[in-house]
Design a protein around this motif. Structure first.
Motif, PDB file in Angstrom:
ATOM      1  N   PRO A  37     -47.660  -8.891 -48.365  1.00 59.87           N
ATOM      2  CA  PRO A  37     -46.423  -8.111 -48.433  1.00 59.87           C
ATOM      3  C   PRO A  37     -45.840  -8.072 -49.843  1.00 59.87           C
ATOM      4  CG  PRO A  37     -46.031 -10.225 -47.400  1.00 59.87           C
ATOM      5  CD  PRO A  37     -47.505 -10.125 -47.604  1.00 59.87           C
ATOM      6  N   VAL A  38     -44.994  -7.070 -50.049  1.00 60.33           N
ATOM      7  CA  VAL A  38     -44.296  -6.928 -51.312  1.00 60.33           C
ATOM      8  C   VAL A  38     -43.290  -8.068 -51.432  1.00 60.33           C
ATOM      9  CG1 VAL A  38     -42.745  -5.437 -52.623  1.00 60.33           C
ATOM     10  CG2 VAL A  38     -44.557  -4.427 -51.243  1.00 60.33           C
ATOM     11  N   PRO A  40     -40.303  -9.883 -54.434  1.00 57.48           N
ATOM     12  CA  PRO A  40     -39.588  -9.573 -55.684  1.00 57.48           C
ATOM     13  C   PRO A  40     -40.486  -9.808 -56.902  1.00 57.48           C
ATOM     14  CG  PRO A  40     -38.182 -10.853 -54.219  1.00 57.48           C
ATOM     15  CD  PRO A  40     -39.557 -10.831 -53.599  1.00 57.48           C
ATOM     16  N   GLY A  41     -40.634  -8.780 -57.703  1.00 57.41           N
ATOM     17  CA  GLY A  41     -41.462  -8.886 -58.904  1.00 57.41           C
ATOM     18  C   GLY A  41     -42.956  -8.753 -58.651  1.00 57.41           C
ATOM     19  N   GLN A  42     -43.373  -8.545 -57.408  1.00 59.48           N
ATOM     20  CA  GLN A  42     -44.799  -8.426 -57.060  1.00 59.48           C
ATOM     21  C   GLN A  42     -45.042  -7.133 -56.277  1.00 59.48           C
ATOM     22  OE1 GLN A  42     -47.584 -10.203 -57.507  1.00 59.48           O
ATOM     23  NE2 GLN A  42     -46.653 -11.834 -58.694  1.00 59.48           N
ATOM     24  N   PRO A  43     -45.986  -6.311 -56.708  1.00 57.68           N
ATOM     25  CA  PRO A  43     -46.333  -5.138 -55.902  1.00 57.68           C
ATOM     26  C   PRO A  43     -47.141  -5.570 -54.678  1.00 57.68           C
ATOM     27  CG  PRO A  43     -47.804  -5.322 -57.764  1.00 57.68           C
ATOM     28  CD  PRO A  43     -46.772  -6.417 -57.916  1.00 57.68           C
ATOM     29  N   GLN A  44     -47.317  -4.664 -53.758  1.00 56.46           N
ATOM     30  CA  GLN A  44     -48.164  -4.958 -52.590  1.00 56.46           C
ATOM     31  C   GLN A  44     -49.584  -5.208 -53.090  1.00 56.46           C
ATOM     32  OE1 GLN A  44     -48.168  -1.994 -49.541  1.00 56.46           O
ATOM     33  NE2 GLN A  44     -49.596  -3.089 -48.263  1.00 56.46           N
ATOM     34  N   ARG A  45     -50.227  -6.217 -52.527  1.00 55.88           N
ATOM     35  CA  ARG A  45     -51.577  -6.575 -52.954  1.00 55.88           C
ATOM     36  C   ARG A  45     -52.541  -6.347 -51.802  1.00 55.88           C
ATOM     37  NH1 ARG A  45     -49.678 -12.220 -54.793  1.00 55.88           N
ATOM     38  NH2 ARG A  45     -48.086 -11.619 -53.313  1.00 55.88           N
TER      39      ARG A  45
END
Length: 115
Positions: A37-38, A40-45
């Protein structure tokens, strides 16, 4: 090429529609892992690993002057599949037309022998 361009210059006429037809094969894939999951500060992986689910053939028909288009999906790309797609086009979509002009490529399945 000039002959094809002349066909595209014909005016819109419901009794004599000008259609374009093309086809493509698309690989069907499924995910093997759930995406992270998305945060804070991380795109969906997402993992790039996938599971193959075969291939589908897509017939795309369009009438550029009217803006009409339709996609027909089949399991295979055979002469019989193409002929059935053309029959469906003429009998269902353009039953009232006197003549249908179809611009298409010269793939081996696209010819009078397929009917």
């Amino acid at each position: 090429m000039e002959d094809v361009l002349a066909v595209y210059q014909r005016p819109l006429d419901p009794a004599h529609p000008v259609l374009c037809m093309d086809e493509t094969s698309k690989q069907l894939v499924g995910e093997t892992r759930i995406s992270l999951p998305v945060a804070p500060g991380q795109p969906q992986r997402e993992d790039d690993e996938y599971e193959r689910h075969g291939v589908a053939n897509l017939f795309l028909f369009s009438e550029p002057l009217s803006g009409w288009r339709e996609v027909r999906v089949t399991e295979r790309r055979t002469r019989a599949d193409w002929a059935e797609a053309m029959r469906e086009l003429s009998d269902r979509c353009y039953a009232a037309a006197e003549r249908i002009t179809v611009v298409l490529d010269n793939l081996n399945t696209h010819g009078p022998a397929s009917f």
